[in-house]
Design a protein around this motif. Sequence first.
Motif, PDB file in Angstrom:
ATOM      1  N   PHE A  43       0.840  -1.189   0.000  1.00  0.00           N
ATOM      2  CA  PHE A  43       0.000   0.000   0.000  1.00  0.00           C
ATOM      3  C   PHE A  43       0.881   1.248   0.000  1.00  0.00           C
ATOM      4  N   HIS A  44       0.255   2.417  -0.073  1.00  0.00           N
ATOM      5  CA  HIS A  44       0.977   3.687  -0.111  1.00  0.00           C
ATOM      6  C   HIS A  44       0.516   4.559   1.049  1.00  0.00           C
ATOM      7  N   VAL A  45       1.437   5.397   1.554  1.00  0.00           N
ATOM      8  CA  VAL A  45       1.094   6.283   2.671  1.00  0.00           C
ATOM      9  C   VAL A  45       1.510   7.715   2.352  1.00  0.00           C
ATOM     10  N   ASP A  46       0.788   8.676   2.977  1.00  0.00           N
ATOM     11  CA  ASP A  46       1.140  10.083   2.826  1.00  0.00           C
ATOM     12  C   ASP A  46       2.072  10.504   3.961  1.00  0.00           C
ATOM     13  N   ILE A  47       2.278  11.800   4.136  1.00  0.00           N
ATOM     14  CA  ILE A  47       3.209  12.285   5.155  1.00  0.00           C
ATOM     15  C   ILE A  47       2.776  11.864   6.557  1.00  0.00           C
ATOM     16  N   SER A  48       1.473  11.665   6.763  1.00  0.00           N
ATOM     17  CA  SER A  48       0.978  11.295   8.086  1.00  0.00           C
ATOM     18  C   SER A  48       0.871   9.786   8.287  1.00  0.00           C
ATOM     19  N   GLY A  49       1.174   9.021   7.238  1.00  0.00           N
ATOM     20  CA  GLY A  49       1.018   7.576   7.327  1.00  0.00           C
ATOM     21  C   GLY A  49      -0.358   7.091   6.919  1.00  0.00           C
ATOM     22  N   TYR A  50      -1.243   8.022   6.541  1.00  0.00           N
ATOM     23  CA  TYR A  50      -2.565   7.614   6.043  1.00  0.00           C
ATOM     24  C   TYR A  50      -2.418   6.953   4.683  1.00  0.00           C
ATOM     25  N   SER A  51      -3.139   5.846   4.484  1.00  0.00           N
ATOM     26  CA  SER A  51      -3.113   5.114   3.218  1.00  0.00           C
ATOM     27  C   SER A  51      -4.503   5.055   2.612  1.00  0.00           C
ATOM     28  N   PRO A  52      -4.679   5.504   1.355  1.00  0.00           N
ATOM     29  CA  PRO A  52      -5.996   5.381   0.703  1.00  0.00           C
ATOM     30  C   PRO A  52      -6.448   3.931   0.601  1.00  0.00           C
ATOM     31  N   GLU A  53      -5.490   3.017   0.354  1.00  0.00           N
ATOM     32  CA  GLU A  53      -5.854   1.599   0.230  1.00  0.00           C
ATOM     33  C   GLU A  53      -6.346   1.043   1.573  1.00  0.00           C
ATOM     34  N   VAL A  54      -5.644   1.403   2.649  1.00  0.00           N
ATOM     35  CA  VAL A  54      -6.058   0.940   3.975  1.00  0.00           C
ATOM     36  C   VAL A  54      -7.400   1.566   4.355  1.00  0.00           C
ATOM     37  N   GLY A  55      -7.593   2.832   3.986  1.00  0.00           N
ATOM     38  CA  GLY A  55      -8.875   3.480   4.243  1.00  0.00           C
ATOM     39  C   GLY A  55     -10.016   2.758   3.558  1.00  0.00           C
ATOM     40  N   ASP A  56      -9.790   2.340   2.293  1.00  0.00           N
ATOM     41  CA  ASP A  56     -10.810   1.564   1.578  1.00  0.00           C
ATOM     42  C   ASP A  56     -11.077   0.238   2.289  1.00  0.00           C
ATOM     43  N   GLU A  57      -9.993  -0.421   2.708  1.00  0.00           N
ATOM     44  CA  GLU A  57     -10.144  -1.727   3.365  1.00  0.00           C
ATOM     45  C   GLU A  57     -10.930  -1.608   4.675  1.00  0.00           C
ATOM     46  N   LEU A  58     -10.631  -0.564   5.445  1.00  0.00           N
ATOM     47  CA  LEU A  58     -11.280  -0.391   6.740  1.00  0.00           C
ATOM     48  C   LEU A  58     -12.651   0.264   6.622  1.00  0.00           C
ATOM     49  N   GLY A  59     -12.945   0.825   5.436  1.00  0.00           N
ATOM     50  CA  GLY A  59     -14.198   1.550   5.277  1.00  0.00           C
ATOM     51  C   GLY A  59     -14.219   2.839   6.069  1.00  0.00           C
ATOM     52  N   ASP A  60     -13.052   3.403   6.329  1.00  0.00           N
ATOM     53  CA  ASP A  60     -12.943   4.613   7.154  1.00  0.00           C
ATOM     54  C   ASP A  60     -11.708   5.392   6.716  1.00  0.00           C
ATOM     55  N   HIS A  61     -11.935   6.463   5.940  1.00  0.00           N
ATOM     56  CA  HIS A  61     -10.794   7.241   5.471  1.00  0.00           C
ATOM     57  C   HIS A  61     -10.337   8.285   6.492  1.00  0.00           C
ATOM     58  N   LEU A  62     -10.968   8.307   7.643  1.00  0.00           N
ATOM     59  CA  LEU A  62     -10.495   9.153   8.746  1.00  0.00           C
ATOM     60  C   LEU A  62      -9.982   8.288   9.894  1.00  0.00           C
ATOM     61  N   TYR A  63      -9.452   7.099   9.558  1.00  0.00           N
ATOM     62  CA  TYR A  63      -9.010   6.188  10.611  1.00  0.00           C
ATOM     63  C   TYR A  63      -7.826   6.753  11.402  1.00  0.00           C
ATOM     64  N   LEU A  64      -7.072   7.683  10.819  1.00  0.00           N
ATOM     65  CA  LEU A  64      -6.000   8.353  11.569  1.00  0.00           C
ATOM     66  C   LEU A  64      -6.377   9.784  11.944  1.00  0.00           C
ATOM     67  N   ASN A  65      -7.617  10.162  11.707  1.00  0.00           N
ATOM     68  CA  ASN A  65      -8.026  11.539  11.993  1.00  0.00           C
ATOM     69  C   ASN A  65      -9.458  11.592  12.513  1.00  0.00           C
ATOM     70  N   PRO A  66      -9.738  10.873  13.617  1.00  0.00           N
ATOM     71  CA  PRO A  66     -11.104  10.855  14.145  1.00  0.00           C
ATOM     72  C   PRO A  66     -11.538  12.256  14.574  1.00  0.00           C
ATOM     73  N   ASN A  67     -12.753  12.635  14.198  1.00  0.00           N
ATOM     74  CA  ASN A  67     -13.326  13.955  14.480  1.00  0.00           C
ATOM     75  C   ASN A  67     -12.628  15.090  13.732  1.00  0.00           C
ATOM     76  N   GLY A  68     -11.545  14.783  13.009  1.00  0.00           N
ATOM     77  CA  GLY A  68     -10.892  15.780  12.165  1.00  0.00           C
ATOM     78  C   GLY A  68     -10.183  16.897  12.894  1.00  0.00           C
ATOM     79  N   VAL A  69      -9.792  16.697  14.165  1.00  0.00           N
ATOM     80  CA  VAL A  69      -9.160  17.795  14.897  1.00  0.00           C
ATOM     81  C   VAL A  69      -7.837  17.427  15.576  1.00  0.00           C
ATOM     82  N   ASN A  70      -7.580  16.170  15.818  1.00  0.00           N
ATOM     83  CA  ASN A  70      -6.306  15.754  16.427  1.00  0.00           C
ATOM     84  C   ASN A  70      -5.698  14.658  15.555  1.00  0.00           C
ATOM     85  N   ARG A  71      -5.021  15.074  14.500  1.00  0.00           N
ATOM     86  CA  ARG A  71      -4.555  14.124  13.494  1.00  0.00           C
ATOM     87  C   ARG A  71      -3.466  13.229  14.074  1.00  0.00           C
ATOM     88  N   GLN A  72      -3.646  11.913  13.914  1.00  0.00           N
ATOM     89  CA  GLN A  72      -2.627  10.950  14.313  1.00  0.00           C
ATOM     90  C   GLN A  72      -1.714  10.672  13.125  1.00  0.00           C
TER      91      GLN A  72
END
Length: 446
Positions: A43-72
Motif C-alpha cells: 500500500f501507499h502512505v502520505d506524510i501522516s502515514g494515512y493510506s488510501p488503500e487501507v482506508g478503503d479496506e477499513l471503510g474509514d478514510h479518517l481512521y488516523l483523523n477521528p473527528n478531524g481535529v487531532n490528526r494521528q
Amino acid sequence: MRRLIEKGLMFGNLIHVAAPALVERYNRALMHLTGKATALTDFHVDISGYSPEVGDELGDHLYLNPNGVNRQFILLTTEQKRAPLLNVKFSSSRSILRQFIEENEAQLFALTATDAVAGELVNSVLHVASPRQLFDIRRIRVEADTTKGTLEKADKLAGLVERFKTEDDAWFDDVLIAEMIGIASETGDVTRNPVRLKHTEFEQRNVWTAHFGGLYLFPDLDHPAVIAAGGRPEADLPVPYVFDLGQRRQIAKFFELNALVEPVVRARGPQAAGILQQKMDFIVLDTACDAGLDLSDLDRLDMRRLARTHAARLPAEYHGLADLRRWALGEGGWPRISSDDPAYFYTLRAAPGPDRDVVNMALAELTPLDARQLFICHKELFYRTYAGWPEAKRAYVADFLAREYQVDKAGARAELYGSEPDMSGEPPREDDLIDRVGPWGAVRRR
C-alpha cells in the motif's frame, strides 16, 4: 479520477510500503493508535502515514483523523516529509508535520531504523461542535514515540542516571543499577546519544479548515475576519467580520486593509502576458465546454480561434484579463479593475508573508474558472470540482497540468506566486506605485 492518478496529479509522491518488515511495523503502530490492523501487504502512505488503500479496506478514510481535529500519524521513514497530506482538515497540518520531521530528522531516522514512530497532533479541542471552537485551536503539540516506547524509556533512563549520579549510596543500590541496565539494553547510552525530540510545539495562526463547509480563519491580523465558503455560520464568532464568497467587495477590502494581496503581474513583458493568457485560455475552455464543442488536441492557435469564434459568449472575467494582458504587452493603459469586476480576483495573488498559502487557497476558491490555480493552491476543492466537469474538460485540464506544471512544479509556482513565504514576518516591499495605492488604486495606504 483514474486519469489524474495515471498522470501523477492525484496520489503523487506517496510512499510505497511493500517490505514485510515495514508492513509489520505499520500494523503495530496502527494497532497502537486505533486498535485496528490491515491485511494488505502492499500500500501507499502520505506524510501522516494515512493510506488510501487501507482506508478503503477499513471503510474509514479518517481512521488516523477521528473527528478531524487531532490528526494521528505513523512514520515509517523520514522520506515521508516529501509526501503530500491527504484528506486535509486544516491547511497547517502538513507544514507542522514536515517541520517536525525536518527538525528531528536525525533522531527520527535512528528510531525508524527499527520501529515505527506513532504520534498525534494534539490540541485542546477533541470535537468541533461549533465554529467558535475552531478559534480555541491555537497551539499544536506533537506527541510521538515508537510502538515500543523508546522515547518514554529513554526519559525514564535519563532520570535514573541522574539519581545514580546524585543520590548517596547509589553505587550500592542493586535494584537501581539493574533497572538502568535493563532499560539501556533497549535504548542505548542516553548520556552519549540522548534520544529526545525537539521543537514539538507549533502555533496555528491564520488557517483554512474543511469543517462547516470550509472556513478561512484570519484571527491574527490587524483587521481580523472569517471567509465562509459553505455559507455564513449562524454561531457568533470572536471576530468582527464574517463574509461569504458572494461578498466580493467586502473580501477585497479585507485583503487590501491587511496587505494580503498583490497583482499577479507587476511589470510589463511577455512572461506576464503569458501568465494572463493561460488564465484566459482556461476561461475559453470553460465556455467551449458549455457550448458542447470538441476540445481534443487543442493548441494555442486553436484557443485563439475559439476565443474569436465565441467572443460573444466569453464572460466578463475574460475581458478584464484581456485588458490587463494588453497593458502587459504595451498595447494599452493600466486598467482600473474594481472589486465589482468579475475579473478582479483573477488578477491577484497572495502577497509574500506567512499567510501566503492560505490566501492563495481563498483566491483559488474565488476564481473557479482558473483550473491551474485551483489545482496548485486548493487540491481538495480541485478534485471535487474536477469530478463534475464534462469529460472533454477533464481530459484537457489533466493533459495541460501534466505537460505544463508537473514537469517543473517549483518553477511554475515561483513564476505564478513568487518566492517562498518568509515565516519570520513581513518581508520588505518595493516602494512603487502599486504598494502606495493598492493593486488597482482602490485603497490608498500611507
